[in-house]
Design a protein around this motif. Structure first.
Motif, PDB file in Angstrom:
ATOM      1  N   ARG A 146       4.584   2.703  -6.497  1.00  0.00           N
ATOM      2  CA  ARG A 146       4.242   2.787  -7.867  1.00  0.00           C
ATOM      3  C   ARG A 146       4.924   3.992  -8.287  1.00  0.00           C
ATOM      4  O   ARG A 146       5.106   4.103  -9.845  1.00  0.00           O
ATOM      5  CB  ARG A 146       2.801   2.743  -8.152  1.00  0.00           C
ATOM      6  CG  ARG A 146       2.146   1.482  -8.007  1.00  0.00           C
ATOM      7  CD  ARG A 146       0.590   1.638  -7.809  1.00  0.00           C
ATOM      8  NE  ARG A 146      -0.037   2.085  -9.006  1.00  0.00           N
ATOM      9  CZ  ARG A 146      -0.720   1.307  -9.842  1.00  0.00           C
ATOM     10  NH1 ARG A 146      -0.553  -0.051  -9.825  1.00  0.00           N
ATOM     11  NH2 ARG A 146      -0.971   1.753 -10.992  1.00  0.00           N
ATOM     12  N   GLN A 147       5.477   4.910  -7.488  1.00  0.00           N
ATOM     13  CA  GLN A 147       6.207   5.996  -8.160  1.00  0.00           C
ATOM     14  C   GLN A 147       7.164   5.855  -9.050  1.00  0.00           C
ATOM     15  O   GLN A 147       7.890   4.950  -8.858  1.00  0.00           O
ATOM     16  CB  GLN A 147       6.613   6.941  -6.983  1.00  0.00           C
ATOM     17  CG  GLN A 147       6.866   8.458  -7.233  1.00  0.00           C
ATOM     18  CD  GLN A 147       5.310   9.101  -7.639  1.00  0.00           C
ATOM     19  OE1 GLN A 147       4.824   9.278  -8.649  1.00  0.00           O
ATOM     20  NE2 GLN A 147       4.426   9.218  -6.482  1.00  0.00           N
ATOM     21  N   GLU A 159       4.986   5.851  -2.057  1.00  0.00           N
ATOM     22  CA  GLU A 159       4.308   5.250  -3.025  1.00  0.00           C
ATOM     23  C   GLU A 159       4.934   4.435  -4.005  1.00  0.00           C
ATOM     24  O   GLU A 159       5.815   4.745  -4.703  1.00  0.00           O
ATOM     25  CB  GLU A 159       3.243   6.186  -3.680  1.00  0.00           C
ATOM     26  CG  GLU A 159       2.932   6.295  -5.147  1.00  0.00           C
ATOM     27  CD  GLU A 159       1.724   5.190  -5.246  1.00  0.00           C
ATOM     28  OE1 GLU A 159       1.905   3.921  -4.948  1.00  0.00           O
ATOM     29  OE2 GLU A 159       0.813   5.978  -5.728  1.00  0.00           O
ATOM     30  N   PRO A 170      -3.193   0.163  -4.323  1.00  0.00           N
ATOM     31  CA  PRO A 170      -3.264   0.787  -2.940  1.00  0.00           C
ATOM     32  C   PRO A 170      -3.566   2.106  -2.682  1.00  0.00           C
ATOM     33  O   PRO A 170      -2.728   2.880  -3.565  1.00  0.00           O
ATOM     34  CB  PRO A 170      -1.488   0.303  -2.929  1.00  0.00           C
ATOM     35  CG  PRO A 170      -1.216  -0.740  -3.901  1.00  0.00           C
ATOM     36  CD  PRO A 170      -2.211  -0.497  -5.079  1.00  0.00           C
ATOM     37  N   GLY A 171      -3.926   2.478  -1.942  1.00  0.00           N
ATOM     38  CA  GLY A 171      -4.048   3.793  -1.411  1.00  0.00           C
ATOM     39  C   GLY A 171      -5.258   4.702  -1.969  1.00  0.00           C
ATOM     40  O   GLY A 171      -5.511   5.595  -1.526  1.00  0.00           O
ATOM     41  N   PHE A 200       1.636   6.627   4.239  1.00  0.00           N
ATOM     42  CA  PHE A 200       1.017   8.138   4.253  1.00  0.00           C
ATOM     43  C   PHE A 200       1.539   9.150   5.477  1.00  0.00           C
ATOM     44  O   PHE A 200       1.720   8.546   6.540  1.00  0.00           O
ATOM     45  CB  PHE A 200      -0.473   8.087   4.209  1.00  0.00           C
ATOM     46  CG  PHE A 200      -0.946   9.415   4.457  1.00  0.00           C
ATOM     47  CD1 PHE A 200      -0.888  10.723   3.503  1.00  0.00           C
ATOM     48  CD2 PHE A 200      -1.500   9.935   5.589  1.00  0.00           C
ATOM     49  CE1 PHE A 200      -1.177  12.027   3.653  1.00  0.00           C
ATOM     50  CE2 PHE A 200      -1.993  11.245   5.746  1.00  0.00           C
ATOM     51  CZ  PHE A 200      -1.826  12.351   4.759  1.00  0.00           C
ATOM     52  N   ASP A 256      -0.523   8.293 -11.334  1.00  0.00           N
ATOM     53  CA  ASP A 256       0.413   8.962 -10.786  1.00  0.00           C
ATOM     54  C   ASP A 256      -0.110  10.088 -10.111  1.00  0.00           C
ATOM     55  O   ASP A 256      -0.682  11.029 -10.750  1.00  0.00           O
ATOM     56  CB  ASP A 256       1.227   9.412 -11.799  1.00  0.00           C
ATOM     57  CG  ASP A 256       2.703   9.966 -11.396  1.00  0.00           C
ATOM     58  OD1 ASP A 256       2.573  10.342 -10.017  1.00  0.00           O
ATOM     59  OD2 ASP A 256       3.913  10.166 -11.723  1.00  0.00           O
ATOM     60  N   ARG A 261       0.715  -1.225  -0.140  1.00  0.00           N
ATOM     61  CA  ARG A 261      -0.200   0.123   0.108  1.00  0.00           C
ATOM     62  C   ARG A 261       0.933   1.139  -0.060  1.00  0.00           C
ATOM     63  O   ARG A 261       1.914   1.145  -0.187  1.00  0.00           O
ATOM     64  CB  ARG A 261      -1.134  -0.165   1.277  1.00  0.00           C
ATOM     65  CG  ARG A 261      -0.267  -0.066   2.504  1.00  0.00           C
ATOM     66  CD  ARG A 261      -1.128   0.032   3.653  1.00  0.00           C
ATOM     67  NE  ARG A 261      -1.848  -1.262   4.021  1.00  0.00           N
ATOM     68  CZ  ARG A 261      -2.843  -1.656   4.446  1.00  0.00           C
ATOM     69  NH1 ARG A 261      -3.590  -0.621   5.174  1.00  0.00           N
ATOM     70  NH2 ARG A 261      -3.263  -2.753   5.048  1.00  0.00           N
ATOM     71  N   THR A 262       0.386   2.530   0.332  1.00  0.00           N
ATOM     72  CA  THR A 262       1.096   3.578   0.475  1.00  0.00           C
ATOM     73  C   THR A 262       1.344   3.939   1.755  1.00  0.00           C
ATOM     74  O   THR A 262       0.358   3.558   2.626  1.00  0.00           O
ATOM     75  CB  THR A 262       0.372   4.774  -0.283  1.00  0.00           C
ATOM     76  OG1 THR A 262      -0.728   5.033   0.249  1.00  0.00           O
ATOM     77  CG2 THR A 262       0.060   4.583  -1.716  1.00  0.00           C
ATOM     78  N   ASP A 270      -5.323   9.058  -5.409  1.00  0.00           N
ATOM     79  CA  ASP A 270      -4.992   8.730  -3.973  1.00  0.00           C
ATOM     80  C   ASP A 270      -5.927   9.641  -2.998  1.00  0.00           C
ATOM     81  O   ASP A 270      -5.811  10.823  -3.404  1.00  0.00           O
ATOM     82  CB  ASP A 270      -3.573   8.881  -3.812  1.00  0.00           C
ATOM     83  CG  ASP A 270      -3.353   8.324  -2.393  1.00  0.00           C
ATOM     84  OD1 ASP A 270      -2.611   7.198  -2.497  1.00  0.00           O
ATOM     85  OD2 ASP A 270      -3.251   8.852  -1.304  1.00  0.00           O
ATOM     86  N   GLN A 299       3.836  11.025   0.746  1.00  0.00           N
ATOM     87  CA  GLN A 299       3.630   9.748   1.192  1.00  0.00           C
ATOM     88  C   GLN A 299       4.534   8.893   0.506  1.00  0.00           C
ATOM     89  O   GLN A 299       5.226   9.320  -0.753  1.00  0.00           O
ATOM     90  CB  GLN A 299       2.414   9.294   0.820  1.00  0.00           C
ATOM     91  CG  GLN A 299       1.624   9.338  -0.550  1.00  0.00           C
ATOM     92  CD  GLN A 299       0.358   8.837  -1.032  1.00  0.00           C
ATOM     93  OE1 GLN A 299       0.146   7.773  -0.305  1.00  0.00           O
ATOM     94  NE2 GLN A 299      -0.359   9.542  -1.696  1.00  0.00           N
ATOM     95  N   GLU A 333      -5.248  10.470  -0.081  1.00  0.00           N
ATOM     96  CA  GLU A 333      -4.384  11.530   0.710  1.00  0.00           C
ATOM     97  C   GLU A 333      -3.641  12.429   0.000  1.00  0.00           C
ATOM     98  O   GLU A 333      -3.610  13.631   0.250  1.00  0.00           O
ATOM     99  CB  GLU A 333      -3.429  10.940   1.684  1.00  0.00           C
ATOM    100  CG  GLU A 333      -4.310  10.115   2.654  1.00  0.00           C
ATOM    101  CD  GLU A 333      -4.788  10.804   3.868  1.00  0.00           C
ATOM    102  OE1 GLU A 333      -4.705  12.072   3.729  1.00  0.00           O
ATOM    103  OE2 GLU A 333      -5.502  10.070   4.665  1.00  0.00           O
TER     104      GLU A 333
END
Lengths: 352, 313
Positions: A276-277, A274, B161-162, A183, B70, A180-181, B95, A272, B97
Motif C-alpha cells: 500500500r506504500q 508494503e 495487511p501487517g 517484513f 502509511d 500482506r507485508t 504496522d 519491509q 514491525e
C-alpha cells in the motif's frame, strides 16, 4: 509570454541562473525587483514559510527537525524529479505511486526468495544485494518503458495510459506480497533507511544528488534542450530532427527509475515491502512540480523549483504537526497554501 | 492595485492562521500526542475523541496525528513529536514491525509511549492496552461454526495487511476453523475499509453465489458486507454475518437482524485506560502493574445488546 528558454532558466539551480537573469533585468530597466521575484517566486514563498514556521515553533529551526524534514521530503522528492522530466516533456505520469509500491515489495520479495513464510526474519536472497537493487530499479524502468510505449507508439493519452498502469502495477504489488507485508530486508540495506552521510540522512544525499545532476542535464546539455523542445512544441522539435517518440519513452523510463529508487529507500526505512506504500504519491509529486513553477502544458520549468515545491509541502505538514493542528484542518491549510503559492507566482509573472 | 491587495491578503491570512493555531496550544502543562493509523476510520475517529475528552478534563493538551495508513508517515510524525518534546505518546501503530524503530526512538528520547488497540512486535514501550484479538476471533469462529453445524462456505474479510489486529484475528479465526473439515474458507483482504469490503464481497459472490457466513475483521467491513447482501436481495439472517467492534450502526444492524454477532472489545475503555496509564507515569512516575493489558472480548448478539459500550448513545 511564451518564452521556453526563459521559463527553462526559471528556478533550476541557484546562482548562475540568478546572475544571468539579473543582467537581463538591468537591460530592461525599471521594475527590477519585481522581475527578480517573478523568476524566483517559489523561493520567495518558501523563505516566507520558513520565516513563519520559525516564528510559530521554536523547535522548527533545530538541526534534528531540519534533518527529519529533509528525509521526509526526500522520498516524494525523488518521485518528483522523475515527474518533472515527464511534465516538461509534455506528459504526465500517474503510475509513480504504484511503482513505489511494487519496487519496495519486489525488493523485499527478492530478499525472501522461495516464498515468504510469515514473520520469519531469516533471509533467503535470490541473488547478491547489488543485483537485487539493480533488479528493483530495472522493474521501475520496465513500468516506465510500458508507459512510454503505450503513449508514444500506441498513441494512448498519457493520462489514460498511466492511469491503467497505475491500477495494474498496484495489483502486481499486492500479488507479489500475497496481500500482506513482507517484513525484514536484512542488515545490508539498513544504511539506506537509517544511515547518515555527515549530518545528512542517506536518502537526502541521494535526493539532492539527483536534483543537481538532473538540473545540470536539463540546463546544460543538448539532451536537456531537447526535453524542453519536445514539451514546448512537438512539431517544431520533430521538424528540427529530434526523435520525439524515443524521447518521450525515455522520459517515462526516467520517471519509473526515480519512483523505484524512492520505493526502495522507503522500504528500507520501514524495513519491509508494503503493497500500500506510495498511495497518492502521484498527486503530491504533481503538486510539487506545479508549485515549483513547471508548466503542466510542458516546455517550461525545472527540477530546482520542484525540489522547493516538495520542501514546501513537507514543511507545511511538519510545522502544523509541531504546532499541534488537527489533521483535518491541516489538509485545508495545505490546499490553501498550494493555491496561494500558485496565485502568487501567476501574479508576479503577470507584472512585466 | 487590487490584485496586490488580494495577494497580500492571502499571505496575511496564512500568517495569521499559523499564529492563531500556535497560540491555542501555548502555556499548557502537559502535552501528549495521539497517533492513529487512519483518522477517517470511525473506530479511530471515536478513539481520538475519547482521548481528547478525557485529557481535557485533566487539563492535558492533545496533539492529534493521522498516519493515513502509511507507516513511513507515522514514523515521521513520531520524529516530529520527539522534536516537539511532548510528554507522552498514545500510539496505535499502523504496522507491528515498521513502527518498532519509532517506539525505540521515543524510548531513547525518554518519552513514554502507550500502545492502544494495535501493538508493536517488540520495543521499549511503557504499556499496551488492547482487546484480546485472538480470543475474540475464536469466539466469532465458534459461534459461526455452531450456527452452521460445521458445514458450509465461510468468507473471512481481512483487515489491513501487517497490522496486529488483522494478523491476530486471522490467527484466532483460522485456528478454530481448521477444526471443521466441512467448512470451506474463502479469505480476502479488504483493508478495514467499507468500500473495499463491498468490492471484494461482490467479486467473491460472482464466483461463489452460495455463501453461508461472513466474518469481517472490523465493523466497517461488516457493514459493507451487509450492504452487498441487501443489494443482492438476500434476507436478513440468510447469511450469518459476524464482525469485530461495535458502534451505533452495527447495533442497529443487530436489531434489524442483518448482523448476528459483534465482538465488543470496549475500545473506549481501552483508550481511557491507556491515557490513565500514560498520565500516571508522566505525573507520578508510576508504571502499570503489568506491561501488556488485554481486555476480555464479549460477543454481542440480540440477547445481550445492552452490554455493548455504545448501547443507547
Amino acid at each position: 509570454m511564451r518564452d521556453g528558454g526563459e521559463g527553462g532558466v526559471n528556478g533550476a539551480k541557484g546562482e548562475p541562473v540568478a546572475a544571468a537573469s539579473a543582467s537581463g533585468i538591468r537591460l530592461r530597466g525599471s521594475n527590477t525587483w519585481i522581475n527578480g521575484l517573478r523568476r524566483n517566486s517559489v523561493y520567495l514563498v518558501f523563505i516566507l514559510l520558513v520565516i513563519i514556521s520559525a516564528q510559530v515553533s521554536p523547535a522548527f529551526l533545530t538541526w534534528t527537525n531540519i534533518a527529519n524534514l529533509l528525509r521526509q521530503a526526500s522520498y516524494i522528492g525523488l518521485v518528483s524529479v522523475g515527474m518533472t522530466f515527464v511534465i516538461i516533456s509534455g506528459g504526465i505520469d500517474l503510475s509513480v505511486g504504484s511503482t513505489v509500491a511494487v519496487s519496495g515489495v519486489l525488493l523485499a520479495y527478492l530478499f525472501h526468495w522461495g516464498g515468504y513464510k510469515g514473520y520469519v526474519v531469516t533471509l533467503s536472497p535470490a541473488m547478491p544485494t547489488p543485483l537485487i537493487v539493480l533488479s528493483t530499479l530495472a522493474a521501475g524502468a520496465l513500468v516506465g518503458l510500458l508507459n512510454g510505449v503505450l503513449i508514444a507508439k500506441a498513441r494512448i493519452p498519457a493520462f489514460v495510459a498511466t492511469l491503467a498502469t497505475m491500477v495494474s502495477v498496484r495489483g502486481v504489488a499486492y500479488m507479489l506480497a500475497g496481500g500482506r507485508t513482507i517484513f525484514g530486508l536484512g542488515e545490508s540495506l539498513s544504511v539506506l533507511g537509517f544511515g547518515n552521510i555527515g549530518p545528512l540522512p542517506v536518502p537526502v544525499v541521494i535526493w539532492l544528488g539527483c536534483v543537481l545532476v538532473s538540473g545540470f542535464i536539463l540546463k546544460r546539455t543538448v539532451f536537456g534542450r531537447w526535453v524542453y523542445a519536445v514539451g514546448g512544441d512537438e512539431d517544431s522539435a520533430r521538424l528540427s530532427g529530434i526523435n520525439c517518440d524515443r524521447h518521450k519513452v525515455l522520459m517515462y523510463v526516467v520517471a519509473g527509475v526515480f519512483a523505484a529508487l524512492a520505493g526502495m529507500l522507503m522500504a528500507c526505512r520501514i524495513d519491509q515491502g508494503e503493497p500500500r506504500q506510495g498511495e497518492l504519491f502521484e498527486l503530491d509529486a504533481i503538486a510539487a512540480v506545479v508549485i515549483g513553477g513547471t508548466s503542466l502544458s510542458g516546455g517550461r520549468g525545472g527540477v530546482g523549483g520542484t525540489a522547493i515545491g516538495v520542501l514546501i509541502l513537507t514543511l507545511i505538514t511538519n510545522v502544523l504537526n509541531l504546532v499541534g493542528v488537527h489533521p483535518f484542518p491541516q489538509q485545508i491549510v495545505k490546499g490553501i497554501i498550494i493555491l496561494g503559492g500558485v496565485f502568487l507566482q501567476r501574479w508576479l509573472a503577470s507584472r512585466n | 492595485m487590487s490584485k496586490r491587495c488580494v495577494v497580500f491578503g492571502l499571505v496575511a491570512t496564512m500568517v495569521a492562521g499559523m499564529f492563531l493555531t500556535s497560540s491555542l496550544v501555548a502555556a499548557k502543562a502537559i502535552t501528549i500526542a495521539v497517533s492513529v493509523p487512519r483518522l477517517s476510520n470511525p473506530f479511530f475517529g471515536r478513539a481520538v475523541k475519547v482521548v481528547q475528552e478525557a485529557a481535557k478534563q485533566q487539563g492535558v493538551e492533545v496533539i492529534v496525528l493521522d498516519a493515513g495508513d502509511d507507516s513511513a508517515k507515522q514514523l515521521a510524525d513520531i520524529e516530529t513529536m520527539i522534536i516537539r518534546k511532548v510528554d507522552g505518546v498514545i500510539l496505535a501503530p499502523n504496522d507491528q514491525e515498521a513502527l518498532v524503530p519509532g517506539v525505540e526512538k521515543l524510548a531513547k528520547a525518554k518519552i513514554p509511549v502507550v500502545t492502544v488497540d494495535r501493538q508493536v512486535a517488540r520495543g521499549d514501550y511503557l504499556a499496551h492496552v488492547g482487546g484480546n484479538n485472538v480470543a475474540g476471533a475464536k469466539i466469532a469462529a465458534s459461534f459461526i461454526a455452531d450456527k452452521l453445524n460445521g458445514q458450509g462456505t465461510v468468507v473471512e474479510l481481512l483487515g489491513q495487511p501487517g497490522s496486529s489486529p488483522a494478523l491476530q484475528r486471522a490467527k484466532g479465526f483460522e485456528e478454530v476453523m481448521s477444526k471443521y473439515p466441512g467448512i470451506k474458507l474463502i479469505v480476502q483482504p479488504a483493508n478495514f475499509r467499507r468500500s473495499d469490503a463491498v468490492t471484494v464481497l461482490e467479486n467473491i459472490l460472482q464466483a461463489n453465489p452460495n455463501i453461508d457466513a461472513i466474518f469481517t475483521h472490523n465493523e466497517e467491513m461488516g457493514l459493507g458486507a451487509i450492504q452487498v447482501l441487501k443489494s443482492r436481495g438476500f434476507k436478513p439472517g440468510q447469511v450469518i454475518v459476524v464482525a469485530f467492534d461495535t458502534h451505533k450502526e452495527t447495533l442497529q444492524a443487530i436489531e434489524d437482524g442483518w448482523l448476528q454477532g459483534n465482538i465488543e472489545q470496549f475500545p473506549d475503555q481501552q483508550f481511557r485506560t491507556g491515557l490513565k496509564i500514560l498520565l500516571n507515569y508522566i505525573k507520578a512516575g508510576v508504571k502499570p502493574p503489568q506491561r501488556d493489558n488485554y481486555l476480555t472480548p464479549l460477543l454481542i448478539t440480540k440477547e445481550n445488546i445492552t452490554q455493548s459500550e455504545k448501547y443507547g448513545e
